[in-house]
Scaffold this motif. Structure first.
Motif, PDB file in Angstrom:
ATOM      1  N   PRO A   1       0.832  -1.211   0.000  1.00  0.00           N
ATOM      2  CA  PRO A   1       0.000   0.000   0.000  1.00  0.00           C
ATOM      3  C   PRO A   1       0.870   1.266   0.000  1.00  0.00           C
ATOM      4  O   PRO A   1       1.864   1.339   0.731  1.00  0.00           O
ATOM      5  CB  PRO A   1      -0.797  -0.102   1.302  1.00  0.00           C
ATOM      6  CG  PRO A   1      -0.788  -1.560   1.643  1.00  0.00           C
ATOM      7  CD  PRO A   1       0.539  -2.078   1.158  1.00  0.00           C
ATOM      8  N   VAL A   2       0.502   2.240  -0.828  1.00  0.00           N
ATOM      9  CA  VAL A   2       1.315   3.459  -0.932  1.00  0.00           C
ATOM     10  C   VAL A   2       1.302   4.279   0.348  1.00  0.00           C
ATOM     11  O   VAL A   2       2.227   5.055   0.581  1.00  0.00           O
ATOM     12  CB  VAL A   2       0.903   4.353  -2.129  1.00  0.00           C
ATOM     13  CG1 VAL A   2       1.135   3.651  -3.440  1.00  0.00           C
ATOM     14  CG2 VAL A   2      -0.520   4.825  -2.016  1.00  0.00           C
ATOM     15  N   ASP A   3       0.289   4.100   1.184  1.00  0.00           N
ATOM     16  CA  ASP A   3       0.206   4.902   2.404  1.00  0.00           C
ATOM     17  C   ASP A   3       0.939   4.269   3.587  1.00  0.00           C
ATOM     18  O   ASP A   3       0.874   4.782   4.689  1.00  0.00           O
ATOM     19  CB  ASP A   3      -1.257   5.175   2.768  1.00  0.00           C
ATOM     20  CG  ASP A   3      -2.055   3.907   3.046  1.00  0.00           C
ATOM     21  OD1 ASP A   3      -1.576   2.797   2.696  1.00  0.00           O
ATOM     22  OD2 ASP A   3      -3.162   4.016   3.585  1.00  0.00           O
ATOM     23  N   ARG A   4       1.659   3.189   3.355  1.00  0.00           N
ATOM     24  CA  ARG A   4       2.428   2.537   4.419  1.00  0.00           C
ATOM     25  C   ARG A   4       3.913   2.617   4.116  1.00  0.00           C
ATOM     26  O   ARG A   4       4.325   2.534   2.956  1.00  0.00           O
ATOM     27  CB  ARG A   4       2.017   1.068   4.554  1.00  0.00           C
ATOM     28  CG  ARG A   4       0.581   0.940   5.045  1.00  0.00           C
ATOM     29  CD  ARG A   4       0.184  -0.486   5.274  1.00  0.00           C
ATOM     30  NE  ARG A   4       1.084  -1.133   6.214  1.00  0.00           N
ATOM     31  CZ  ARG A   4       1.148  -2.445   6.361  1.00  0.00           C
ATOM     32  NH1 ARG A   4       0.398  -3.239   5.635  1.00  0.00           N
ATOM     33  NH2 ARG A   4       1.981  -2.976   7.239  1.00  0.00           N
ATOM     34  N   ALA A   5       4.720   2.752   5.149  1.00  0.00           N
ATOM     35  CA  ALA A   5       6.171   2.758   4.985  1.00  0.00           C
ATOM     36  C   ALA A   5       6.617   1.385   4.479  1.00  0.00           C
ATOM     37  O   ALA A   5       6.060   0.359   4.864  1.00  0.00           O
ATOM     38  CB  ALA A   5       6.857   3.081   6.311  1.00  0.00           C
ATOM     39  N   LEU A   6       7.615   1.391   3.626  1.00  0.00           N
ATOM     40  CA  LEU A   6       8.120   0.133   3.088  1.00  0.00           C
ATOM     41  C   LEU A   6       8.866  -0.649   4.167  1.00  0.00           C
ATOM     42  O   LEU A   6       9.580  -0.057   4.978  1.00  0.00           O
ATOM     43  CB  LEU A   6       9.066   0.391   1.913  1.00  0.00           C
ATOM     44  CG  LEU A   6       8.436   1.031   0.680  1.00  0.00           C
ATOM     45  CD1 LEU A   6       9.498   1.274  -0.373  1.00  0.00           C
ATOM     46  CD2 LEU A   6       7.337   0.152   0.133  1.00  0.00           C
ATOM     47  N   PRO A   7       8.743  -1.961   4.147  1.00  0.00           N
ATOM     48  CA  PRO A   7       9.505  -2.771   5.104  1.00  0.00           C
ATOM     49  C   PRO A   7      10.993  -2.720   4.745  1.00  0.00           C
ATOM     50  O   PRO A   7      11.356  -2.484   3.585  1.00  0.00           O
ATOM     51  CB  PRO A   7       8.934  -4.177   4.936  1.00  0.00           C
ATOM     52  CG  PRO A   7       8.250  -4.186   3.620  1.00  0.00           C
ATOM     53  CD  PRO A   7       7.874  -2.775   3.305  1.00  0.00           C
ATOM     54  N   LEU A   8      11.846  -2.949   5.722  1.00  0.00           N
ATOM     55  CA  LEU A   8      13.285  -2.940   5.477  1.00  0.00           C
ATOM     56  C   LEU A   8      13.637  -3.940   4.379  1.00  0.00           C
ATOM     57  O   LEU A   8      13.121  -5.054   4.349  1.00  0.00           O
ATOM     58  CB  LEU A   8      14.046  -3.287   6.750  1.00  0.00           C
ATOM     59  CG  LEU A   8      13.991  -2.251   7.863  1.00  0.00           C
ATOM     60  CD1 LEU A   8      14.697  -2.770   9.103  1.00  0.00           C
ATOM     61  CD2 LEU A   8      14.606  -0.944   7.403  1.00  0.00           C
TER      62      LEU A   8
ATOM     63  N   THR B   1       6.184   1.616 -10.148  1.00  0.00           N
ATOM     64  CA  THR B   1       4.819   1.412 -10.630  1.00  0.00           C
ATOM     65  C   THR B   1       3.848   1.556  -9.470  1.00  0.00           C
ATOM     66  O   THR B   1       4.060   0.986  -8.408  1.00  0.00           O
ATOM     67  CB  THR B   1       4.675   0.014 -11.255  1.00  0.00           C
ATOM     68  OG1 THR B   1       5.618  -0.111 -12.322  1.00  0.00           O
ATOM     69  CG2 THR B   1       3.276  -0.229 -11.771  1.00  0.00           C
ATOM     70  N   GLU B   2       2.777   2.334  -9.683  1.00  0.00           N
ATOM     71  CA  GLU B   2       1.725   2.496  -8.689  1.00  0.00           C
ATOM     72  C   GLU B   2       0.377   2.405  -9.373  1.00  0.00           C
ATOM     73  O   GLU B   2       0.249   2.709 -10.555  1.00  0.00           O
ATOM     74  CB  GLU B   2       1.840   3.849  -7.969  1.00  0.00           C
ATOM     75  CG  GLU B   2       3.061   3.970  -7.099  1.00  0.00           C
ATOM     76  CD  GLU B   2       3.090   5.255  -6.291  1.00  0.00           C
ATOM     77  OE1 GLU B   2       2.136   6.066  -6.400  1.00  0.00           O
ATOM     78  OE2 GLU B   2       4.063   5.446  -5.554  1.00  0.00           O
TER      79      GLU B   2
ATOM     80  N   GLU C   1      -4.688  -4.825  -8.628  1.00  0.00           N
ATOM     81  CA  GLU C   1      -4.742  -5.624  -9.856  1.00  0.00           C
ATOM     82  C   GLU C   1      -3.748  -5.123 -10.895  1.00  0.00           C
ATOM     83  O   GLU C   1      -3.050  -5.915 -11.533  1.00  0.00           O
ATOM     84  CB  GLU C   1      -6.158  -5.610 -10.422  1.00  0.00           C
ATOM     85  CG  GLU C   1      -6.315  -6.497 -11.643  1.00  0.00           C
ATOM     86  CD  GLU C   1      -7.751  -6.557 -12.131  1.00  0.00           C
ATOM     87  OE1 GLU C   1      -7.928  -6.558 -13.360  1.00  0.00           O
ATOM     88  OE2 GLU C   1      -8.664  -6.607 -11.296  1.00  0.00           O
ATOM     89  N   ASP C   2      -3.668  -3.792 -11.079  1.00  0.00           N
ATOM     90  CA  ASP C   2      -2.709  -3.232 -12.040  1.00  0.00           C
ATOM     91  C   ASP C   2      -1.273  -3.567 -11.644  1.00  0.00           C
ATOM     92  O   ASP C   2      -0.452  -3.910 -12.496  1.00  0.00           O
ATOM     93  CB  ASP C   2      -2.861  -1.712 -12.147  1.00  0.00           C
ATOM     94  CG  ASP C   2      -4.145  -1.305 -12.852  1.00  0.00           C
ATOM     95  OD1 ASP C   2      -4.757  -2.152 -13.546  1.00  0.00           O
ATOM     96  OD2 ASP C   2      -4.533  -0.132 -12.709  1.00  0.00           O
TER      97      ASP C   2
END
Length: 72
Positions: free
Chosen positions: A25-32, A39-40, A44-45
């Motif tokens: 999800p774009v609204d969550r910080a990426l995991p380490l 791409t966003e 499905e896309d």
């Protein structure tokens, strides 16, 4: 009867050092250890994009090891 849930969140395609792909999800910080690939869009896309670009499911380290073994 269960109500159908539509996921309208935005996602991004992420990749790790072993060149394995996932959606996040774009609204969550990426995991380490995971990085935005660029791409966003809808889940499905993003999954469709991953299906196009991730043609070899083996981790990068395993691919390199197998290539070295094949060269002798």
């Amino acid at each position: 009867m269960a109500e159908e849930h539509t996921d309208e969140r935005a996602y991004r395609v992420v990749v790790n050092d072993e060149e394995q792909y996932s959606v996040w999800p774009v609204d969550r910080a990426l995991p380490l250890g995971w990085y935005a690939e660029g791409t966003e869009g809808s889940r499905e896309d993003c999954l469709t994009h991953i299906g196009t670009v991730w043609t070899d499911m083996r981790p990068a380290g395993l691919r390199r090891q197998m290539e070295r073994a094949a060269r002798g």
